[in-house]
Design an enzyme around this catalytic site. Sequence first.
Site, short mmCIF file in Angstrom:
data_model
loop_
_atom_site.label_atom_id
_atom_site.label_comp_id
_atom_site.label_asym_id
_atom_site.label_seq_id
_atom_site.Cartn_x
_atom_site.Cartn_y
_atom_site.Cartn_z
N SER A 1 -17.86 -20.74 45.09
CA SER A 1 -18.16 -20.69 43.65
C SER A 1 -17.36 -19.62 42.91
O SER A 1 -17.27 -19.68 41.69
CB SER A 1 -19.66 -20.46 43.43
OG SER A 1 -20.07 -19.20 43.94
N TYR B 1 -19.31 -3.35 56.73
CA TYR B 1 -18.38 -4.43 56.36
C TYR B 1 -17.24 -4.53 57.38
O TYR B 1 -16.90 -5.63 57.84
CB TYR B 1 -17.83 -4.14 54.97
CG TYR B 1 -16.97 -5.23 54.39
CD1 TYR B 1 -17.54 -6.39 53.86
CD2 TYR B 1 -15.59 -5.10 54.34
CE1 TYR B 1 -16.74 -7.38 53.31
CE2 TYR B 1 -14.78 -6.08 53.80
CZ TYR B 1 -15.37 -7.23 53.28
OH TYR B 1 -14.58 -8.22 52.74
#
Length: 241
Positions: free
Chosen positions: A11, A153
């Site tokens: 998206s 991360y």
Amino acid sequence: MNKRILITGASRGIGRAIALYLAPLGYDLVLHYNKNSAAAEQTLKDVISAGGHGKIISFDISNRNETAEAITADINENGAYYGVVCNAGINADAPFPAMDGDMWDRVIHTNLDGAYNTLQPCIMPMISARAPGRIIVISSISGIIGNRGQANYAASKAGIIGLVKSLAPELARRNITVNAVAPGVIETDMTTDLPADMVRDAIPMRRFGKPHEVASLVAYLMSDDASYITRQVISVNGGMV
């Protein structure tokens, strides 16, 4: 039937760029989103405007059962994927002493577990199709060299590289390639808060990358021309490593 490609996190950001780059190339795109339905609808409209076609699918990649159910239902209805792009991910940055357990767990569960959750229900249908296939996992320069304030991360993205290195030889005889793309600093929502001048000083090319510069590599790895490239980690980082 056109070759079907699942793109997670389609998206916005790099995922959206990948979808738009692949749109005119004749693939049937399955555009995944989790929460932002309006952005996913806009991506689909833009894919169609670019001459492509596809559909939207929604699930939380950190939820194993939800992900498996959504992907399995789509495969049962429409057939196995030719390609899978594991792009969806999050960050929750902090110096390690200030990184609480929830910050660690959310990033690991989404980025690393999410790659497993996405790929696991896709693999056997791809094998059973007895046709070539492509798996591309979006890692990061942080997974290669680490980064201050991003222990969670970096660990998740390094884990993805280990997944690619292990899965590729398992699938090589099936003509299913498995590669990782490791972007550097790319102009997306995730990098808007970075100190631009300081970060540019660390990049030999002295600029941030563009999402389409990652997407073009993904498109090549999806192509027939890339059929002998597997088990690789390819960086797009302006010379940072």
